[in-house]
Design an enzyme around this catalytic site. Sequence first.
Site, short mmCIF file in Angstrom:
data_model
loop_
_atom_site.label_atom_id
_atom_site.label_comp_id
_atom_site.label_asym_id
_atom_site.label_seq_id
_atom_site.Cartn_x
_atom_site.Cartn_y
_atom_site.Cartn_z
CD GLU A 137 -58.47 61.65 -31.37
OE1 GLU A 137 -57.35 62.14 -31.09
OE2 GLU A 137 -58.80 60.49 -31.07
CB SER A 194 -50.13 52.79 -26.95
OG SER A 194 -50.14 52.27 -25.64
CG ASN A 195 -50.42 57.45 -31.45
OD1 ASN A 195 -49.88 57.03 -32.47
ND2 ASN A 195 -51.10 58.59 -31.42
NE ARG A 205 -46.27 60.77 -28.36
CZ ARG A 205 -47.48 60.43 -27.96
NH1 ARG A 205 -48.15 61.21 -27.13
NH2 ARG A 205 -48.04 59.33 -28.40
CE1 TYR A 244 -46.71 58.33 -17.64
CE2 TYR A 244 -47.75 60.43 -18.20
CZ TYR A 244 -47.57 59.07 -18.43
OH TYR A 244 -48.25 58.47 -19.45
CE1 TYR A 255 -56.13 66.36 -27.66
CE2 TYR A 255 -53.79 66.10 -28.07
CZ TYR A 255 -55.06 65.56 -27.97
OH TYR A 255 -55.24 64.20 -28.16
CD GLU A 258 -55.57 60.85 -21.46
OE1 GLU A 258 -56.24 61.73 -22.02
OE2 GLU A 258 -54.72 60.14 -22.04
#
Length: 367
Positions: A137, A194-195, A205, A244, A255, A258
């Site tokens: 993380e 999802s988060n 974001r 995307y 950081y 993927e």
Amino acid sequence: MISSSRTHKAFLIATCWLAGFGMCLLFLQHILQDCPSPPNPPYLGLESHSNSSNPTPPTQPEKPILLLWVWPENYRFDFSDCKTFYNIEGCHLTDDRNIYPQADAVLIFHKAISWDLSNLPPSPRPVFQRWIWFHVESPTNTHKIPGLENLFNLTLSYRRDADITIRNLLTVNKNPNKEFVLPKKDKLVCWFVSNTNPSTGTGTRMQYYGEFKKHITVNIFGSMSGTRMKDEDYYPIMASCKFYLSFENSVHKDYITEKFNGPLAVGTVPVVLGPQRENYEQFAPADSFIHINDFPDPAALAQYLLQLDKDDEAYRRYFNWRKHVSAKPHLVIWNQEFIPYICHACEYIGNHREYKQAHDIYKWYFS
Ligand SMILES: *[C@@H]1O[C@H](CO)[C@@H](O)[C@H](O)[C@H]1NC(C)=O
Ligand SMILES: *[C@@H]1O[C@H](CO)[C@@H](O)[C@H](O)[C@H]1NC(C)=O
């Protein structure tokens, strides 16, 4: 005659007795062979833990042992996957804590450590043993559990300055790659998300997205859209989008996850929110992605994407880099997330035996 027959009898008995004794010996030997032999040196017994279907021949004793102290998020896999996926077999991976006294290194997943440290491996630590801090993380999402400062000899992270760096790296090919065929596109902008928990740093974001979506349609997949996306849909859906949104949950040096590799691997242009452009360019060609900081505001970015939608030639320029550089798809099945980390730790331990004193992980990680 009597005496001679007696001698004969005695001789027979003696022979029988000897023969019997011989049989006995043979029998004993047989039993001993069948008996469980003394416990194997630990490195010989490890295959049973990998649960591989075909038993492997006894392995080289000098392979260092890497003990996985806990399974991250309890996502288990067969250790032989390291060979299957990455051709890594440089160490003996095990999750058997009985091997602790012999383990050359112990891999400890940060998120699994309890606040009172009671689930750490026991003391004293064997003098030759290295502990590896295993953490995936960003600093925003890292609990600073006290007492861990000077325990770990090695760090395993996405950061380039970790001892063991795990990243999806692009590779340069001397010979040109075969002509890139752009996947069929039927969506302009996509985002798998999802988060949305602001405590994990997603505020930046979400704020950007809130403004951005006023100017352009964004196709949302993942639980924010109300449905969970199937793992097998990940690449096909991503490939069907021209752009995307590779928006990281929090902004930190290196950081770049993927979320960035996926579109590169599949032939979609990533629009990134994360560290500075320079940081991205350390990993990928400058013309392979669009950075939100390239535009004064979300509206300007939206305008640019809408314009590229009408200009195929300009859009195609985002794929020129593919002539000599290639991106590899990463594993996307939900419970495969930690396989690359664990396997590459094994590779490292197989190749490195240097002494390394523990350093303050937090001083390093949070600075
Ligand atoms: C080993 O694998 C088989 C099937 O592949 C599974 O049924 C079994 O539970 C596994 N055993 C262990 C100890 O993981
Ligand atoms: C690992 O770090 C500890 C703490 O600094 C140190 O005592 C130990 O000797 C180190 N071990 C190795 C094998 O590098």
